[in-house]
Design an enzyme around this catalytic site. Structure first.
Site, PDB file in Angstrom:
ATOM      1  N   TYR A 134       0.838  -1.204   0.000  1.00  0.00           N
ATOM      2  CA  TYR A 134       0.000   0.000   0.000  1.00  0.00           C
ATOM      3  C   TYR A 134       0.874   1.255   0.000  1.00  0.00           C
ATOM      4  CZ  TYR A 134      -3.694   3.243   1.459  1.00  0.00           C
ATOM      5  OH  TYR A 134      -4.584   4.297   1.530  1.00  0.00           O
ATOM      6  N   LYS A 138       1.174   4.289  -2.925  1.00  0.00           N
ATOM      7  CA  LYS A 138       0.855   5.689  -2.667  1.00  0.00           C
ATOM      8  C   LYS A 138       2.066   6.583  -2.903  1.00  0.00           C
ATOM      9  CE  LYS A 138      -3.416   4.824  -1.769  1.00  0.00           C
ATOM     10  NZ  LYS A 138      -4.478   5.231  -2.727  1.00  0.00           N
TER      11      LYS A 138
END
Length: 242
Positions: A134, A138
């Protein structure tokens, strides 16, 4: 000049649903793109090139704003992460924005105007344990934002990112149900002492979408995090001030 059109991915719930509702209230025709049906939307997978092509055909030359909001989380120690988990998170959170931005960005470039707003995260500005895939997506999304801002700004298309902190959504409920953290882990850390609400994020997206209010803002990664990334205090010092 006709009605402005905004495409919002992940529009069926949480942040995406609130973004879609707010933009609609501001006069946009909103086309949601989600695995689940949305009013006036298109059903599809952001990581599927065929589904993205179908969405592009649906909107044609009528797109002013793209909000890349769809995303999935994965909380697992890096040494235990499978290739399948890694690949799925990257495909939705990073390949999806690549496909959508390329397909709809071409339409904006042909018209010489448009705004892309990527929903990144404070996890793209810092490191958060047990979220390697994750965090990577990002950080990558912020890198893509800055690169396209440079490539496309002179051609009339602005590209910016919003970096939410912890938001009270269905994703948060799922994460807490797994025992990964409690409310106080967040509220004790955030200088504003609360979670964000979806509307906090939607208001920032609305601002960056509007060329009247943000026409000279390009390439930013705007934290909407209650001061999370600004605070280097230790816990007892932070809490002693409340």
């Amino acid at each position: 000049m006709g009605q402005r059109v905004a495409v919002v991915t992940g529009a069926a719930q949480g942040i995406g649903l609130r973004i879609a509702d707010l933009l609609r209230s501001e006069g946009y025709e909103v086309v949601g793109f989600d695995l689940r049906p949305t009013p006036g939307g298109v059903v599809g997978d952001v990581a599927d090139p065929g589904d993205v092509a179908a969405l592009a055909a649906r909107v044609g030359s009528r797109v002013d704003v793209l909000v890349n909001n769809a995303g999935i989380a994965g909380i697992v120690p890096f040494e235990d992460m499978t290739t399948e988990q890694w690949s799925r998170i990257l495909s939705v959170n990073l390949t999806g924005p690549f496909l959508l931005t390329q397909a709809l960005g071409r339409v904006m470039l042909a018209r010489g105007s448009g705004s892309v707003v990527n929903i990144a995260s404070v996890a793209g500005l810092t490191g958060v344990a047990d979220r390697a895939a994750y965090n990577t997506t990002k950080h990558g999304l912020i890198g893509l934002t800055r690169t396209l801002a440079v490539e496309w700004g002179g051609r009339g298309v602005r590209v910016n990112a919003v970096c939410p902190g912890w938001v009270k959504t269905e994703m948060d409920v799922e994460s807490q149900a797994g025992g990964h953290y409690a409310d106080t882990d967040i509220t004790d850390h955030v200088p504003l002492a609360r979670f964000a609400q979806p509307d906090d994020i939607a208001q920032a997206v609305s601002f960056l979408s509007d060329p009247t209010r943000s026409g000279y803002i390009n390439g930013v990664a705007l934290p909407v995090d209650g001061g999370w990334t600004a605070d280097g205090s230790w816990q007892s010092l932070r809490l002693s001030k409340r």
